[in-house]
Motif scaffolding. Structure first.
Motif, short mmCIF file in Angstrom:
data_model
loop_
_atom_site.label_atom_id
_atom_site.label_comp_id
_atom_site.label_asym_id
_atom_site.label_seq_id
_atom_site.Cartn_x
_atom_site.Cartn_y
_atom_site.Cartn_z
N ARG A 195 43.21 41.37 41.52
CA ARG A 195 42.48 41.87 40.37
C ARG A 195 41.51 42.98 40.79
NH1 ARG A 195 38.86 37.83 36.98
NH2 ARG A 195 40.79 36.65 36.82
N LYS A 200 44.78 31.66 44.99
CA LYS A 200 43.65 32.05 44.14
C LYS A 200 42.96 33.27 44.75
CE LYS A 200 39.47 29.98 42.25
NZ LYS A 200 38.56 28.87 42.47
N ARG A 233 44.99 36.19 44.02
CA ARG A 233 44.85 36.62 42.62
C ARG A 233 43.58 37.43 42.44
NH1 ARG A 233 46.53 31.70 40.88
NH2 ARG A 233 44.39 31.02 40.55
#
Lengths: 155, 751
Positions: free
Chosen positions: B401, B394, B397
């Motif tokens: 981003r 996570k 991720r």
């Protein structure tokens, strides 16, 4: 009956303790309660079964003869080589093997992790090696430059 | 929904204004079938009026036998109007209306009793909607002096305001002189770095171009300019070094002060706070966040200040050399600012997500490592690794981003810089061709603009750093702003020699909205040994915690020797209390240090004395380093019974007048229990003792037994009394005897 002075004596198998009642406990051994922070205080006389028979508050308070006996008995059981110099290290990170000069001769100390080194007070170090032997550095600040520099990486 | 959200605060503002017969209104937001619909309930002139959305209404005259019953379930509240037990009407509402509903119910009760609708003076303070801030998410009133909603920790959902960084001034104030010096040095060093490009102008116009034209080289002039260039560089270097050093020093100190302040504040918070927080999160707050703020202050903010000064100075210098060229140079700047603005929100969101994920990663560590035995026992290593990996994923991720935006951002700024250079080149050549500016001026502009745009680029980075630091600062101030729920007395009176008489007077305690203890009154004489008995959850430990003042009572009072414990200095009070808990906690350190924890200046003889009394001396002597042996965080090398005996020695050494034994023997086997019991018997002599135990055998010496059930005292008396009464205690005994009997039977069948 109660007039006997409690005392430590040497007997055939080692040490024995004569208590106030005159009973002789053989096979006793001596244990320092604070071996690192106050080795000469609170030394316990422990029976073969692990029960405490007597506690010497201060070794300094004993008469010279008894003190010599106590110290000889303690010395016979204790094995804590004092590191005088660090000659070389196999590498500067753990695990590493340190070549050290101790008061008991030259040896190799296998250091497994940084946690094996324990600081006692401001200037004393206790280093446990892989074999479980405890090495002592009495005065870290008084080691020679090279030894200090070699040790510094692990502290 | 929007309309409702906008209306609600208004109404709560109206509330304090009602006096005498002014109506109390509640806007209900659910209908009878629990569907979202608006209606209004109003209490005015002794009547309760309900007004539906379609304009229909019903009125009830409030009578003495009427009451409004209220309860909540699964987020919906139900209000029932009853008259002598018969239900007249039912309404529903959500949490939003809760405060208003409670006000209505209280007022209704007063009206029904025939009292004036407006209650005592404190009512105004309670209903003072104007004075109280409301949480934007759950609408719970937020206590004064706190930022966050106590109900939902609502702040997390909002982006932390950048202005919170200004609150860091509290920590910066002691260093304002150094900071001022640092700022002046920043100005000076920045100025020094701007000198070299300026010198390229005369170097070009007066040395290079004339030489190219065939004039003899003016060696003195050239050497002078080169010397000045070197000098400026050296001065910039020296000032830069001094500035960076001073500011980094100050930032580290601010960071250290902040850590100290947060930690000391944290430790002074009551147990209630720790109950609701996760270790990893708190560790992250004190460790990572303070460090991040420190880096922000020492490096990023510093860079930002330098950039700002640099850009301003550059702009001024450029304008002073040639205004028209300056305008052309600065043309891309607004565009870059717009770009920064554009990515800011995306970045801020991303960084917050990353921070939160990071907190979760720490939480997994803080959960798993202390619980390693459970993890291994249930062979859940793979799951924990998976959980960790998932959070890391996570984290990745989120980072990806952010990086997608970020990666685009830097090259874009670079591109704009190039475009800017191109504009200068083009415009400059044109100007030089028309003899409006010299080649030297153009060179200087080009030298300046290179620096200028690298600065703009680095300045734009500050956006994310600021957001990160603001998020960190918020989490720090969350801790610092939290008010201890066990407040220290304003003027603590010195404690006279303690007798140890404890009196509980009508003590009630609520945890959240759950009542744990109800109306407990109990007098304990000095030196008395009182046993607390009850099922788990009956409130025994809570009672002990209240006596320790880990929490404060909700109603009633606890007094020591006739003095309310809330008027006694906390540290002094606790010095007289010794606690032995079910799960003894030993700190990382030597056994001697652990025993002397409550009295660090105890002599070695005292330590041995306490250990001997706790039946621990001999096993300690068997350890390789005796009292100097190190025990770990969870005292790995020692057995449960050994750890417990050390903790008993710890309690003995402080020689407390009051002793609390919270299931001290329930975690060990019966042999060890006997040993511990021996140690405890020494411990309790002459002290007021409150012992909580599962095993009734450990309470055999109790002077009095108190049986608790569901937070109330159901029985009290000596063992014999209670047995004779054949009540709750009797049932306990029978139960335990059956268990022991079962064990005995097991033995027999084995034999």
């Amino acid at each position: 009956m109660s007039g006997v002075l409690p005392r430590l004596e040497r007997d055939g198998s080692g040490l024995c303790w004569v208590d106030r009642a005159g009973v002789v406990h053989s096979g006793v051994h001596l244990v320092r309660a604070f071996p690192l922070t106050a080795p000469d205080e609170q030394v316990s006389v422990v029976s073969a079964h692990g029960a405490e028979l007597h506690l010497f508050e201060h070794l300094a308070g004993l008469d010279p003869e008894a003190r010599a006996l106590v110290e000889a008995a303690l010395a016979a059981r204790e094995f804590m080589p004092v590191i005088e110099r660090v000659l070389s290290v196999s590498r500067h990170w753990v695990p590493s093997i340190l070549e050290v000069q101790t008061d008991r001769g030259l040896t190799q100390l296998a250091l497994e992790s940084e946690e094996s080194i324990r600081r006692i007070g401001a200037d004393k170090l206790l280093i446990r090696d892989r074999r479980g032997i405890c090495f002592v550095v009495e005065y870290h600040s008084r080691l020679d430059r090279r030894s200090k520099k070699l040790l510094e990486r692990f502290l | 929904m929007d309309k409702d959200a906008a209306d609600a605060p208004d109404r709560s503002c109206e509330a304090p204004q009602w006096v005498g017969t002014a109506p109390v209104r509640v806007d209900l937001d659910l209908d009878e079938a629990l569907c979202f619909a608006h209606s209004r309930l109003e209490l005015a002139d002794g009547s309760l009026i309900w007004q539906g959305a379609a304009g229909e209404h019903r009125t009830w005259r409030v009578g003495p036998a009427m009451r409004l019953a209220h309860d909540t379930h699964a987020g919906a509240g139900t209000l029932r109007l009853e008259d002598a037990g018969t239900c007249l009407a039912t309404w529903h509402h959500t949490q939003d209306a809760l405060a208003a509903v409670q006000r209505l119910r209280d007022t209704f009760a007063r009206v029904a009793r025939g009292e004036p609708a407006h209650g005592g003076g404190d009512e105004g303070a309670d209903g003072g909607g104007a004075a109280l801030a409301h949480c934007p998410i759950c609408r719970t009133p937020i206590p004064a002096g706190q930022d966050d909603c106590p109900q939902c920790d609502g702040g997390e959902a909002n982006a932390p305001s950048t202005w919170i960084l200004l609150r860091l001034w509290r920590f910066a104030r002691p260093y304002k002189r150094s900071l001022l010096l640092g700022f002046l040095l920043t100005l000076a060093s920045t100025f020094a770095t701007l000198v070299p490009p300026y010198l390229t102008m005369p170097l070009m116009d007066r040395v290079l171009i004339p030489t190219q034209r065939g004039e003899p080289l003016d060696v003195a002039l050239a050497t002078g300019y080169l010397g000045a260039l070197l000098g400026a560089a050296l001065v910039a270097w020296g000032l830069g070094y001094w500035r960076t050093y001073i500011l980094a020093l100050v930032a580290e100190r601010i960071g250290a002060d902040m850590r100290n302040a947060t930690f000391s504040h944290l430790l002074n918070l009551s147990l209630e706070y720790f109950g609701g927080k996760r270790t990893g999160d708190l560790i992250a707050r004190i460790g990572v966040e303070t460090d991040r703020i420190c880096v922000f202050l020492s490096l990023q903010l510093l860079d930002f200040a330098t950039d700002l000064v640099m850009i301003t100075m550059t702009a001024v210098i450029l304008a002073s050399i040639d205004p028209l060229l300056a305008v052309a140079t600065l043309a891309p700047l607004p565009f870059i600012i717009w770009l920064v603005y554009l990515v800011r929100d995306r970045l801020r969101f991303g960084f917050e997500q990353i921070n939160r994920t990071w907190g979760e990663v720490t939480n997994v560590l803080a959960d798993t490592i202390p619980g390693i035995r459970v993890v291994k026992a249930f062979a859940q290593e793979a799951r924990e690794v998976g959980r960790f990996a998932e959070l890391n994923q996570k984290n990745l991720r989120m980072n990806d981003r952010v990086n997608r935006v970020w990666a685009l951002f830097s090259p874009t700024v670079t591109l704009l810089t190039e475009v800017g250079l191109l504009v200068i080149w083009g415009f400059g050549i044109w100007q030089v061709a028309h003899d409006r500016v010299s080649i030297g001026v153009l060179t200087a502009f080009l030298a300046y603009i290179g620096r200028f745009f690298t600065r703009v680029d680095s300045m734009s980075r500050i956006v994310s750093f600021t957001q990160q630091a603001a998020a960190g600062a918020k989490r720090i101030f969350d801790v610092l702003d939290c008010v201890p729920s066990v407040p220290p007395p304003h003027q603590p009176l010195p404690l006279a020699p303690v007798q140890g008489r404890i009196a509980l007077h009508k003590v009630s305690f609520q945890y959240g909205n759950h009542t744990v203890l109800r109306d407990i009154s109990l007098e304990i004489a000095p030196g008395e040994l009182v046993g607390l008995i009850g099922h788990s959850g009956s409130g025994k430990s809570t009672l002990a915690n209240l006596i320790c003042r880990f929490y404060d009572v909700s109603q009633g009072s606890i007094s020591l020797d006739g003095r309310d414990v809330r008027t006694i200095d906390l540290a002094q009070y606790r010095k007289h209390i010794g606690v032995v808990l079910q799960e003894p906690f030993l700190f990382f350190g030597t056994i001697a240090e652990n025993i002397a924890y409550g009295k660090p200046d105890a002599s070695r003889a005292e330590v041995i004395e306490a250990a001997r009394a706790a039946n621990a001396h001999e096993f300690i002597l068997r350890l390789p380093f005796g009292y100097d042996s190190v025990v770990g965080e969870r005292g790995q090398a020692l057995s449960g019974g050994e750890r417990q005996r050390i903790s008993i020695a710890r309690a003995l050494l402080t020689n407390p007048r009051i002793l609390i034994l919270d299931e001290a023997t329930s975690a060990v086997d019966s042999t060890t229990e006997k040993e511990i019991q021996k140690a405890l018997d020494t411990l309790v002599q002459g002290r007021t003792t409150i012992a909580i135990a599962h095993r009734l055998s450990t309470l055999r010496k109790a002077d009095r037994l108190v049986v608790l059930d569901k937070g109330e005292i159901v029985e009290m008396g000596t063992h014999d009394d209670l047995l004779a009464r054949r009540g709750a205690y009797y049932r306990f005994c029978v139960n335990q005897a059956q268990q022991d009997g079962a064990a005995a039977a097991l033995l027999e069948s084995g034999a």
